[in-house]
Design an enzyme around this catalytic site. Sequence first.
Site, PDB file in Angstrom:
ATOM      1  N   CYS A  41       0.888  -1.153   0.000  1.00  0.00           N
ATOM      2  CA  CYS A  41       0.000   0.000   0.000  1.00  0.00           C
ATOM      3  C   CYS A  41       0.929   1.207   0.000  1.00  0.00           C
ATOM      4  CB  CYS A  41      -0.904  -0.008   1.229  1.00  0.00           C
ATOM      5  SG  CYS A  41      -1.912   1.481   1.361  1.00  0.00           S
ATOM      6  N   PHE A  42       1.225   1.735  -1.181  1.00  0.00           N
ATOM      7  CA  PHE A  42       2.178   2.840  -1.291  1.00  0.00           C
ATOM      8  C   PHE A  42       1.736   4.052  -0.473  1.00  0.00           C
ATOM      9  CE2 PHE A  42       3.782   0.359  -4.786  1.00  0.00           C
ATOM     10  CZ  PHE A  42       5.120   0.695  -4.862  1.00  0.00           C
ATOM     11  N   VAL A  43       0.410   4.288  -0.411  1.00  0.00           N
ATOM     12  CA  VAL A  43      -0.107   5.420   0.356  1.00  0.00           C
ATOM     13  C   VAL A  43       0.152   5.218   1.848  1.00  0.00           C
ATOM     14  CG1 VAL A  43      -2.198   6.721   0.919  1.00  0.00           C
ATOM     15  CG2 VAL A  43      -1.877   5.830  -1.389  1.00  0.00           C
ATOM     16  N   UNK A  44       0.137   3.950   2.285  1.00  0.00           N
ATOM     17  CA  UNK A  44       0.296   3.637   3.704  1.00  0.00           C
ATOM     18  C   UNK A  44       1.733   3.794   4.192  1.00  0.00           C
ATOM     19  N   THR A  45       2.689   3.592   3.296  1.00  0.00           N
ATOM     20  CA  THR A  45       4.093   3.631   3.723  1.00  0.00           C
ATOM     21  C   THR A  45       4.500   5.070   4.004  1.00  0.00           C
ATOM     22  OG1 THR A  45       4.276   2.450   1.620  1.00  0.00           O
ATOM     23  CG2 THR A  45       6.010   2.086   3.183  1.00  0.00           C
TER      24      THR A  45
END
EC number: 1.21.4.2
Length: 158
Positions: A41-45
């Site tokens: 989850c690129f947004v989560u990192t």
Amino acid sequence: MSRFTGKKIVIIGDRDGIPGPAIEECLKPIDCEVIFSSTECFVUTAAGAMDLENQKRIKEATEKFGAENLVVLIGAAEAEAAGLAAETVTAGDPTFAGPLAGVELGLRVYHAVEPEFKDEVDAQIFDDQVGMMEMVLNVDEIIEEMQSIRSQFCKFND
């Protein structure tokens, strides 16, 4: 012969973009070896930075197989996240947080919607696996970002 033939492939898919298994399916007919595949989850990192464990795996794979034999495929939903991931595996971790901080691997890196990937895989499989997301992603922006990173930092010109 595909640009992926005989290569070791690392896939970093995106939950909100192109997932790892979809990219893997596209590669099945090609004589290459997927050595690692994940869906992040690129947004989560943190700040869109590449996961530290993935950085470690890519660094170890480069040491084991050699940069010339490795290709990283990205499925990020946004150009900025794709660019950060591409920069990490070419110029080093721009956040200076992970194992690739200051490590210039210069790896070949492509996004799943780029012609460098799309034109190398079976069109029907691509349509089935990636086609729907390709319609909603800003493909031109992603291509521009990826080409910019490769032209600056990739050690290979193929």
